[in-house]
Design a protein around this motif. Sequence first.
Motif, PDB file in Angstrom:
ATOM      1  N   THR A   2      43.476  60.962  94.282  1.00 23.14           N
ATOM      2  CA  THR A   2      42.335  60.151  93.680  1.00 23.14           C
ATOM      3  C   THR A   2      42.743  58.913  93.075  1.00 23.14           C
ATOM      4  O   THR A   2      43.725  58.634  92.544  1.00 23.14           O
ATOM      5  CB  THR A   2      41.783  61.154  92.532  1.00 23.14           C
ATOM      6  OG1 THR A   2      41.279  62.463  92.872  1.00 23.14           O
ATOM      7  CG2 THR A   2      40.666  60.324  91.670  1.00 23.14           C
ATOM      8  N   THR A   3      41.926  57.714  93.295  1.00 19.68           N
ATOM      9  CA  THR A   3      42.162  56.524  92.838  1.00 19.68           C
ATOM     10  C   THR A   3      40.982  56.132  91.904  1.00 19.68           C
ATOM     11  O   THR A   3      40.093  56.820  91.704  1.00 19.68           O
ATOM     12  CB  THR A   3      42.223  55.387  93.994  1.00 19.68           C
ATOM     13  OG1 THR A   3      40.770  55.187  94.346  1.00 19.68           O
ATOM     14  CG2 THR A   3      42.937  56.033  95.030  1.00 19.68           C
ATOM     15  N   PHE A   5      39.094  53.837  92.107  1.00 18.53           N
ATOM     16  CA  PHE A   5      37.951  53.230  92.904  1.00 18.53           C
ATOM     17  C   PHE A   5      37.259  54.301  93.838  1.00 18.53           C
ATOM     18  O   PHE A   5      36.310  53.857  94.548  1.00 18.53           O
ATOM     19  CB  PHE A   5      38.480  52.212  93.828  1.00 18.53           C
ATOM     20  CG  PHE A   5      39.454  51.339  92.869  1.00 18.53           C
ATOM     21  CD1 PHE A   5      38.853  50.294  91.791  1.00 18.53           C
ATOM     22  CD2 PHE A   5      40.729  51.004  93.184  1.00 18.53           C
ATOM     23  CE1 PHE A   5      39.745  49.658  91.136  1.00 18.53           C
ATOM     24  CE2 PHE A   5      41.653  50.371  92.297  1.00 18.53           C
ATOM     25  CZ  PHE A   5      41.101  49.714  91.297  1.00 18.53           C
ATOM     26  N   ASP A   6      37.680  55.440  93.505  1.00 16.53           N
ATOM     27  CA  ASP A   6      36.722  56.489  94.091  1.00 16.53           C
ATOM     28  C   ASP A   6      35.413  57.053  93.111  1.00 16.53           C
ATOM     29  O   ASP A   6      35.427  56.574  92.006  1.00 16.53           O
ATOM     30  CB  ASP A   6      37.763  57.741  94.117  1.00 16.53           C
ATOM     31  CG  ASP A   6      38.569  57.856  95.323  1.00 16.53           C
ATOM     32  OD1 ASP A   6      38.524  56.838  96.130  1.00 16.53           O
ATOM     33  OD2 ASP A   6      39.754  58.472  95.125  1.00 16.53           O
ATOM     34  N   SER A   7      34.410  57.188  93.770  1.00 19.87           N
ATOM     35  CA  SER A   7      33.320  57.569  92.939  1.00 19.87           C
ATOM     36  C   SER A   7      33.438  58.948  92.454  1.00 19.87           C
ATOM     37  O   SER A   7      34.160  59.707  92.600  1.00 19.87           O
ATOM     38  CB  SER A   7      31.898  57.501  93.756  1.00 19.87           C
ATOM     39  OG  SER A   7      32.008  58.596  95.019  1.00 19.87           O
ATOM     40  N   HIS A   8      32.525  59.295  91.332  1.00 23.25           N
ATOM     41  CA  HIS A   8      32.659  60.467  90.787  1.00 23.25           C
ATOM     42  C   HIS A   8      31.127  60.782  90.251  1.00 23.25           C
ATOM     43  O   HIS A   8      30.565  59.837  89.607  1.00 23.25           O
ATOM     44  CB  HIS A   8      33.606  60.468  89.456  1.00 23.25           C
ATOM     45  CG  HIS A   8      33.640  61.548  88.701  1.00 23.25           C
ATOM     46  ND1 HIS A   8      34.203  62.739  89.008  1.00 23.25           N
ATOM     47  CD2 HIS A   8      33.029  61.822  87.141  1.00 23.25           C
ATOM     48  CE1 HIS A   8      34.164  63.755  88.154  1.00 23.25           C
ATOM     49  NE2 HIS A   8      33.438  63.102  86.990  1.00 23.25           N
ATOM     50  N   THR A  14      25.939  58.828  89.582  1.00 25.93           N
ATOM     51  CA  THR A  14      27.052  58.816  90.621  1.00 25.93           C
ATOM     52  C   THR A  14      27.782  57.593  90.075  1.00 25.93           C
ATOM     53  O   THR A  14      27.242  56.564  90.179  1.00 25.93           O
ATOM     54  CB  THR A  14      26.630  58.672  91.965  1.00 25.93           C
ATOM     55  OG1 THR A  14      25.925  59.826  92.423  1.00 25.93           O
ATOM     56  CG2 THR A  14      27.688  58.430  92.902  1.00 25.93           C
ATOM     57  N   ASN A  17      32.974  54.092  90.255  1.00 27.77           N
ATOM     58  CA  ASN A  17      34.285  53.870  90.312  1.00 27.77           C
ATOM     59  C   ASN A  17      34.765  54.858  89.031  1.00 27.77           C
ATOM     60  O   ASN A  17      33.794  55.469  88.430  1.00 27.77           O
ATOM     61  CB  ASN A  17      35.150  52.328  90.331  1.00 27.77           C
ATOM     62  CG  ASN A  17      34.173  51.621  88.850  1.00 27.77           C
ATOM     63  OD1 ASN A  17      34.386  52.110  87.970  1.00 27.77           O
ATOM     64  ND2 ASN A  17      33.559  50.819  89.558  1.00 27.77           N
ATOM     65  N   ARG A  18      36.122  54.907  88.617  1.00 26.15           N
ATOM     66  CA  ARG A  18      36.563  55.671  87.702  1.00 26.15           C
ATOM     67  C   ARG A  18      36.975  55.105  86.382  1.00 26.15           C
ATOM     68  O   ARG A  18      37.668  55.273  85.581  1.00 26.15           O
ATOM     69  CB  ARG A  18      37.559  56.833  88.180  1.00 26.15           C
ATOM     70  CG  ARG A  18      36.897  57.713  88.988  1.00 26.15           C
ATOM     71  CD  ARG A  18      37.833  58.595  89.896  1.00 26.15           C
ATOM     72  NE  ARG A  18      37.421  59.625  90.995  1.00 26.15           N
ATOM     73  CZ  ARG A  18      37.085  60.860  90.873  1.00 26.15           C
ATOM     74  NH1 ARG A  18      37.685  61.351  89.915  1.00 26.15           N
ATOM     75  NH2 ARG A  18      36.633  61.271  91.800  1.00 26.15           N
ATOM     76  N   ASP A 299      46.691  55.375  86.689  1.00 17.82           N
ATOM     77  CA  ASP A 299      47.071  56.099  87.600  1.00 17.82           C
ATOM     78  C   ASP A 299      47.987  57.237  87.274  1.00 17.82           C
ATOM     79  O   ASP A 299      47.758  58.459  88.012  1.00 17.82           O
ATOM     80  CB  ASP A 299      48.005  55.201  88.826  1.00 17.82           C
ATOM     81  CG  ASP A 299      47.297  54.245  89.526  1.00 17.82           C
ATOM     82  OD1 ASP A 299      46.002  54.449  89.416  1.00 17.82           O
ATOM     83  OD2 ASP A 299      47.672  53.418  90.009  1.00 17.82           O
ATOM     84  N   GLU A 307      39.544  62.623  85.382  1.00 17.83           N
ATOM     85  CA  GLU A 307      38.737  62.144  86.423  1.00 17.83           C
ATOM     86  C   GLU A 307      38.297  60.704  86.015  1.00 17.83           C
ATOM     87  O   GLU A 307      37.917  60.124  87.018  1.00 17.83           O
ATOM     88  CB  GLU A 307      37.254  63.295  86.262  1.00 17.83           C
ATOM     89  CG  GLU A 307      37.482  64.553  86.928  1.00 17.83           C
ATOM     90  CD  GLU A 307      37.851  65.358  85.833  1.00 17.83           C
ATOM     91  OE1 GLU A 307      38.227  66.498  86.557  1.00 17.83           O
ATOM     92  OE2 GLU A 307      38.167  65.354  85.004  1.00 17.83           O
ATOM     93  N   ARG A 326      41.346  46.087  91.013  1.00 14.84           N
ATOM     94  CA  ARG A 326      41.263  46.433  92.534  1.00 14.84           C
ATOM     95  C   ARG A 326      42.420  45.614  93.290  1.00 14.84           C
ATOM     96  O   ARG A 326      42.931  45.881  94.140  1.00 14.84           O
ATOM     97  CB  ARG A 326      40.037  46.443  93.070  1.00 14.84           C
ATOM     98  CG  ARG A 326      39.856  46.855  94.642  1.00 14.84           C
ATOM     99  CD  ARG A 326      38.390  46.352  95.106  1.00 14.84           C
ATOM    100  NE  ARG A 326      37.238  47.069  94.063  1.00 14.84           N
ATOM    101  CZ  ARG A 326      36.709  48.156  93.882  1.00 14.84           C
ATOM    102  NH1 ARG A 326      37.100  49.073  95.026  1.00 14.84           N
ATOM    103  NH2 ARG A 326      35.695  48.264  93.374  1.00 14.84           N
TER     104      ARG A 326
END
Length: 357
Positions: A2-3, A5-8, A14, A17-18, A299, A307, A326
């Motif tokens: 998981t980074t 910049f992934d959606s959640h 939605t 980013n995180r 990180d 999350e 980013r």
Amino acid sequence: MTTLFDSHRLGELTLPNRVVMAPMSRVRAAAGGLATPSMATYYAQRATAGLIVTEGVQPSLIGQSNPGTPGLHTAEQTAAWRPVTAAVHANGGRIFAQIMHGGRVSHPDTTGYQPVGPSAVPATGEVFTPTGPQPMPVPRALETAEVPEHARSFAEAARRAVDAGFDGVELHGANGFLISQFLSSNANLRTDRYGGSVANRIRFAVEAAAATVEAVGSVRTGIRLSPGGTFFGVAEEDVPELYAALLAELARLDLAYVHLEATTEEEVLLDLRRAWPGTLIVNPTFPLGPKQTGRTEADHWLGLGAELISFGRAFIANPDLVERLRLGAPIAPVDEATLYQGGDAGYLTYPAYQHAS
């Protein structure tokens, strides 16, 4: 892996980013606790965050801690927030209001009322007032019959927040304010159903959360906690047991999230991660400590199972923080002198990152 910049998926939202903008007092509200056009610009500038959580918003006049903070307990205040939420949504963002009852961390010169708390025990240190910092006054201990109305005040403010266009609310259960005072083993000396045992000391937090869930739904309700924090002189002698019990009760309510501050040992926080079945937001660095949260800390906690990661001061001077993270671009420093001085300087005047040509 998981980074950031992934959606959640958070409730019905939605998040792209995180990255969460943490709640931070900026004391820029107008007289009467009204949100302002500058506040709309401030939050809209930061709408690339996966989620914005506003500064603490008082649910009642007696719940106001500092001068210059906004409220959500009058029709005028509700109306004043609508341009703020509209501006954030127009820029593609999502925004929760943090509902904050100051409890004993207040002053009659600010509200016109003697502060209230679980017990007649003053907080340590000074509190801001219209004439400058003053020693904390002795609060009036709430009668047992009065406690539920203060728990319900969070729910009433949440209803107003949703009416004002907010996507949800975060109950401020951290940092020595009213919910935190009830959790405390030294600010709460009660012998009734709200004090003494762990089960009794978590009762106020659970009742406030349950009332809010009933008012606006679990998908719109989060809570922020500072396990083991000592803000304004609170102490908690039984942190692992206290917070495990609290999270077990909150899990029954299926809250949208729990937002933990790194105010205790990492192993305790990891135990709470394991105990909480839903979305966890972690603020990885000690509030107002010498270090700001950066990509390394974020990180680290994503790797430990959080999350979402909240960033505080970094968002003040970097409205484009998500893009800087980013790109690995420099994080601009905060001008501490302008944090609470009012006006737009140090509020709306931080620029986006300029790429070198």
